[in-house]
Structure formats: structure tokens, C-alpha cells
Design an enzyme around this catalytic site. Sequence first.
Site, PDB file in Angstrom:
ATOM      1  N   ARG A 101       3.563   9.552  -0.840  1.00  0.00           N
ATOM      2  CA  ARG A 101       4.411   8.960  -1.863  1.00  0.00           C
ATOM      3  C   ARG A 101       4.942  10.045  -2.805  1.00  0.00           C
ATOM      4  O   ARG A 101       4.294  11.057  -3.027  1.00  0.00           O
ATOM      5  CB  ARG A 101       3.634   7.925  -2.677  1.00  0.00           C
ATOM      6  CG  ARG A 101       3.299   6.652  -1.912  1.00  0.00           C
ATOM      7  CD  ARG A 101       2.623   5.633  -2.823  1.00  0.00           C
ATOM      8  NE  ARG A 101       1.345   6.119  -3.335  1.00  0.00           N
ATOM      9  CZ  ARG A 101       1.129   6.558  -4.559  1.00  0.00           C
ATOM     10  NH1 ARG A 101       2.127   6.600  -5.432  1.00  0.00           N
ATOM     11  NH2 ARG A 101      -0.062   6.956  -4.938  1.00  0.00           N
ATOM     12  N   LYS A 241       4.621   0.081  -0.641  1.00  0.00           N
ATOM     13  CA  LYS A 241       4.248   0.101  -2.052  1.00  0.00           C
ATOM     14  C   LYS A 241       5.351  -0.476  -2.935  1.00  0.00           C
ATOM     15  O   LYS A 241       5.074  -1.005  -4.018  1.00  0.00           O
ATOM     16  CB  LYS A 241       3.892   1.518  -2.487  1.00  0.00           C
ATOM     17  CG  LYS A 241       2.599   2.040  -1.864  1.00  0.00           C
ATOM     18  CD  LYS A 241       1.420   1.118  -2.145  1.00  0.00           C
ATOM     19  CE  LYS A 241       0.103   1.701  -1.621  1.00  0.00           C
ATOM     20  NZ  LYS A 241      -1.034   0.756  -1.800  1.00  0.00           N
ATOM     21  N   HIS A 260      -4.829  -4.203  -5.923  1.00  0.00           N
ATOM     22  CA  HIS A 260      -4.873  -3.099  -4.966  1.00  0.00           C
ATOM     23  C   HIS A 260      -6.300  -3.013  -4.463  1.00  0.00           C
ATOM     24  O   HIS A 260      -7.120  -2.261  -4.982  1.00  0.00           O
ATOM     25  CB  HIS A 260      -4.444  -1.805  -5.646  1.00  0.00           C
ATOM     26  CG  HIS A 260      -4.340  -0.641  -4.718  1.00  0.00           C
ATOM     27  ND1 HIS A 260      -4.553   0.652  -5.110  1.00  0.00           N
ATOM     28  CD2 HIS A 260      -4.016  -0.571  -3.399  1.00  0.00           C
ATOM     29  CE1 HIS A 260      -4.385   1.465  -4.084  1.00  0.00           C
ATOM     30  NE2 HIS A 260      -4.057   0.742  -3.037  1.00  0.00           N
ATOM     31  N   SER A 278      -6.283   5.377  -2.722  1.00  0.00           N
ATOM     32  CA  SER A 278      -6.280   6.028  -1.415  1.00  0.00           C
ATOM     33  C   SER A 278      -7.298   7.158  -1.392  1.00  0.00           C
ATOM     34  O   SER A 278      -7.376   7.956  -2.329  1.00  0.00           O
ATOM     35  CB  SER A 278      -4.891   6.583  -1.102  1.00  0.00           C
ATOM     36  OG  SER A 278      -3.958   5.553  -0.994  1.00  0.00           O
ATOM     37  N   LYS A 282     -11.639   2.755   0.915  1.00  0.00           N
ATOM     38  CA  LYS A 282     -11.417   1.312   0.832  1.00  0.00           C
ATOM     39  C   LYS A 282     -11.176   0.693   2.217  1.00  0.00           C
ATOM     40  O   LYS A 282     -11.800  -0.307   2.571  1.00  0.00           O
ATOM     41  CB  LYS A 282     -10.234   1.067  -0.101  1.00  0.00           C
ATOM     42  CG  LYS A 282      -9.868  -0.377  -0.325  1.00  0.00           C
ATOM     43  CD  LYS A 282      -9.001  -0.532  -1.557  1.00  0.00           C
ATOM     44  CE  LYS A 282      -7.828   0.420  -1.579  1.00  0.00           C
ATOM     45  NZ  LYS A 282      -6.842   0.146  -0.512  1.00  0.00           N
ATOM     46  N   THR A 283     -10.267   1.281   2.986  1.00  0.00           N
ATOM     47  CA  THR A 283      -9.973   0.752   4.313  1.00  0.00           C
ATOM     48  C   THR A 283     -11.175   0.892   5.235  1.00  0.00           C
ATOM     49  O   THR A 283     -11.561  -0.032   5.950  1.00  0.00           O
ATOM     50  CB  THR A 283      -8.762   1.475   4.911  1.00  0.00           C
ATOM     51  OG1 THR A 283      -7.623   1.239   4.077  1.00  0.00           O
ATOM     52  CG2 THR A 283      -8.470   0.985   6.310  1.00  0.00           C
ATOM     53  N   ASP A 297      -5.683  -3.660   1.913  1.00  0.00           N
ATOM     54  CA  ASP A 297      -5.083  -2.913   0.805  1.00  0.00           C
ATOM     55  C   ASP A 297      -4.542  -3.750  -0.346  1.00  0.00           C
ATOM     56  O   ASP A 297      -4.682  -3.353  -1.494  1.00  0.00           O
ATOM     57  CB  ASP A 297      -3.956  -2.030   1.341  1.00  0.00           C
ATOM     58  CG  ASP A 297      -3.551  -0.937   0.368  1.00  0.00           C
ATOM     59  OD1 ASP A 297      -4.442  -0.245  -0.152  1.00  0.00           O
ATOM     60  OD2 ASP A 297      -2.352  -0.778   0.131  1.00  0.00           O
ATOM     61  N   ARG A 362      -1.508   9.096   8.843  1.00  0.00           N
ATOM     62  CA  ARG A 362      -1.607   7.645   8.690  1.00  0.00           C
ATOM     63  C   ARG A 362      -1.346   6.923  10.007  1.00  0.00           C
ATOM     64  O   ARG A 362      -0.703   7.448  10.911  1.00  0.00           O
ATOM     65  CB  ARG A 362      -0.582   7.150   7.664  1.00  0.00           C
ATOM     66  CG  ARG A 362      -0.854   7.586   6.238  1.00  0.00           C
ATOM     67  CD  ARG A 362      -1.781   6.622   5.552  1.00  0.00           C
ATOM     68  NE  ARG A 362      -2.023   6.973   4.162  1.00  0.00           N
ATOM     69  CZ  ARG A 362      -2.686   6.194   3.322  1.00  0.00           C
ATOM     70  NH1 ARG A 362      -3.150   5.029   3.727  1.00  0.00           N
ATOM     71  NH2 ARG A 362      -2.894   6.586   2.082  1.00  0.00           N
TER      72      ARG A 362
END
Length: 570
Positions: A101, A241, A260, A278, A282-283, A297, A362
Amino acid sequence: MSDRRLLQNTNNLYRDISVSTLIEQQLSHRETLDGYTNEAIDFYRAEFPTYGLEAIGIKHPGRVYRNLCASKLIEHTLARGEGVLASNGALCVKTGKYTGRSPNDKFIVDEASSHDEIHWNQLNVPISEDNFNRLYRHVRAYIQGRDLYIFDGYVGADPKYRMGVRIINELPAQNLFAHQMFIRPTDEELDRHHADFTVLAVPGLHGDTDDGINSEAFIVAHFGKKLIIIGGSHYAGEIKKSVFSLMNYFMTKRDVLPMHCSANMDDRGNTALFFGLSGTGKTTLSADPDRRTIGDDEHGWSPEGIFNFEGGCYAKTIHLSREDEPHIWDAIRFGSLMENVVLDRATRNPDYHDNTLTENTRVAYPIHYIPDAVIPSIGSHPKTVIFLTADAFGVLPPISKLTKEQAMYHFISGYTSKLAGTERGITEPQATFSACFGKPFLPLSASVYAEMLGQRIEQHKIQVYLVNTGWSGGGYGVGRRMEIKHTRATIAAALNGDIDDVSFFPHPVFGVGVPERVPGVPSEILDPKHTWSDPDAYDRQALNLARRFAENFLRYPDAAPEIRAAGPVF
């Protein structure tokens, strides 16, 4: 040749080589259909519909493809030379200069309908409506004569709260991303689809700083028009996003807390939420073989319960292994889209440890690629909430229990370490505070979201834990990263109730409850001070971090006194 003769010639050639070939040849010499009769234009549009793009000012595009299946989007990408197939069947593309990003290139249009609500700050940067209109004219001009790919679908798994979304792409690979990341409609839903939100992504168009932007890349949201334009960046995460930012604005108006976070549930339907930026895991941690994934997410918490905003997952692949993350590993197959993953030239095998292009490698894949995923992605009110943080200072315990007030304090603080590759220019972890674990995507004040979370914690008697997936035994460069097996054990204990009856003692600086024991976790690492070779150095580091918390919290003078009192003491 007159227009009528042109049309007649087109009709004749249609029997011989196909009308598409002729018209494409004509368009290669003429950028628009200006000057043709209405009869010729009507014939062209009957063969090549635009699916209502004129409603947002888009005229005279090339071919417009709507809701192509994954196989066709992959074929288009390969035919255009914009990607390759990996040995596991996934499509692999490179995103060039922008591998993450670009927050400095994100803007919100300062317009009347949203001006008084937006929390204008260094992340919610205004751009004038005149500059937006000028940028949008450039976008529309760039599109003329170019092929476009449309995905019409939904964001929000709960039909009561879902929003129609239209993603318009210059690149078929980015349209594949949209196809896999958002909620795909049935044929019946597609026939009556209405777009509440529209995102127009043209990475081949470089912006001009004369239009009020900072570089060739731009991500501009107009909340009044519910329209986002993206240019200059091939990184598909900007699309995802941007839609999340819209949801973070509009969902609050419907008493839905946008979050989030990832979510999963056990076999009895008990739901858990995992907040974190990120790189905090989390994932990975929500993809638990013993629990069913709701989403990885972005979620909404309505008066009825939890629902996933998306229809897919966007996971980091750096250092991915089948042993630690089997669900993600097995989900990378035909239909998945990998970004910036390095492939072996001879075998096309992915090398998930190669960070030559970026640390932020990714993969995007539909949620049904995960075994036993909850579909539709809806869950009950959670019993447990986990705040994940990657503490680069090595101060916070592996797991700690929070009171309601402490939960609100840490939610507003949103402390973690910004990890390498998540954003451009970040090459090593940096301590950062991101309100609600998602400040870059919050158009409203953090207090709006914090108040909604506090109400839900109180109403549903939810237990909140702070889990450190960062460093132990010292800060970054000295200590070691928490072992994922220990992190999984702490989370399992919290979710299964294995530490409900365990004694907790308050951390001397942060006041959070530190457990005396956790099944499957060495007791010596539960108190972080014991992992440091120099206890005095730990104390200094803890006070240093505590001061950073306090300095950050000065941004929230409207926080209730009991929440401010729940912060660290020094």
C-alpha cells in the site's frame, strides 16, 4: 465510406471473419465512435455492451467484459503476457514499483456530504472536488478505446447489511483479484445487481502532481459519489482496502461495527475475533485446523452477530510452510492470484522464502478454498476477542488478560510493529500505533469505533486477551520472535477456557493480567522479564514503551477517565 456502407460491410464480414475483428480493427485507427451514425453505434453496442458504464461518465471504451470466470481471466492475463502460471496452478504476477500500500498517495474528497464527519488527519488527507474531477477526466480519457473488466458482486456476507460493489479494472489479473476477494453473485443476483460502491482501477495511468496528488500513484475516495479511482499502482491490495474504507464509513450508520479483524468458530458455533495489523499473524492464526474460518481480514459486527465483508482471503506468503500454515498452503492453486512471489525459472515452483521483490508477497484466493470454511460467512456474537500485536520491544507478555477498560485502551492505541514490506519504504520493524488496529482505513474518529466495541463487550460479556506475536528475551535484533506453536497454544487456551481458572498477576507497568500457567507454553516465557538476561534493561525498555503509549494517547483527550486510567503506570 459512409456510415451505412460501413454497417453493411460489417454485416457482410460478420459471416466471414466476425464482427469483433472488424470493429477492433476500426477502433485501432479511431479511438472513439464519434462521427458514426446512431445505427452504427447501436449495432456496435449490441455486440459489445458497456453494462451501464455511461452512468459514471465512461464513454467509448474498447471491449467490456463482465464477471468472467476465473479461468477466462487467467487466459486473458496469459495472452496479454501479464502473468505466468506457477507449478501449483496459481497465476503469478509482478506489481512493479508498488509492492504494498502507498498511504501517502491516498486522499478523500473534501465534499459537503461528508466534510463534517471525516476525521481529517495525516492519513485522511483532503483533496478538492475540482482536483478530483480533473483526475477523473484523465481517467475517463485514458480508458477510451481500452478493454475493461467488470466484477459486479457484493461486500458483506449478511444479506441484511451487504452492499453492491462494482470493480472496474484495466487488468484482467486485478479483476481476478476482485472476483476472488469479494462475494460472487448468483446468476439471478447478477441480473438484478445494483452497485452501491464503484472502484475504478487503472494502474497504467500515471497521475500528475498538478492535480493535487503526491506522485504518479493515487487512491482517491469520493464518499458522496461512493466512487474510488485508483491509478499508477499495480498492487491489488489498494482495491480491497479502498472498499474497506467505504464500509468503515457507511456501516456505522446502520449500527454495524466495521472491524479490521479475522474471525472463526468452533464446532459448537462459538465465535472468536482476531484484531491485528498486517504481519501480526492474523490470517495465519485464524486459519486453525481445529476451527472453521469465517473470514481472514474484514468483518462487521451487527446487532445479530458477525459477518465477513469479503468472499476471499489475501494472505502473506513470505516464509510460508505447509507445516505451519496448511490451509493457506493448500489454498494456493488454480484460481488463486500470487503477487510478487519468486518462481524457479525451470520448474515454476514458488520460493516462498525469496524476498527479492518484496517481503510483502501475497496470495488471493476464494474462501471456499479453505476446508470447512463457514459459508455463508456469518457467525454469532463472539465469546472471545484477541488483540494481536508484534511487539518489537520485547516487553509485552505472550498473552495477557484485559479488563473492559484495558481492552478499550489497547483498542484505541492499536500498538504493534510495522513490519518490513507491508508499506513502501519500510525495511525493518518500527513501533507504531494504529487506532482500532486499522487507522489508515478509518474515515471517522477512532472514538466512534471504540465506543461501539465497548458497548458490545459490555452487552455480551466478552473476554478480551492481548497476544504478543513479536519478540521475547529482548527487542528486535536481540531477542527472538515468539514461536508460532507457543502462540497457537496461548490462543487455544484462551478460546477453550483452559485459563479461565488460572491465577493472573498484574504486570508492574502495563497492569494487564499475566497468567501463571498456560497449557503447552513454557512457564518461563509467560513473564517477559524472566526471558531477558538483564532484568534492569527490561525495566528500562518497559518504561520506554509505556511512555510511547502515553504520548500516543494524548491524541484522544475525549477518552473517558476510566479508559485513560487503564493505561500503563510509570
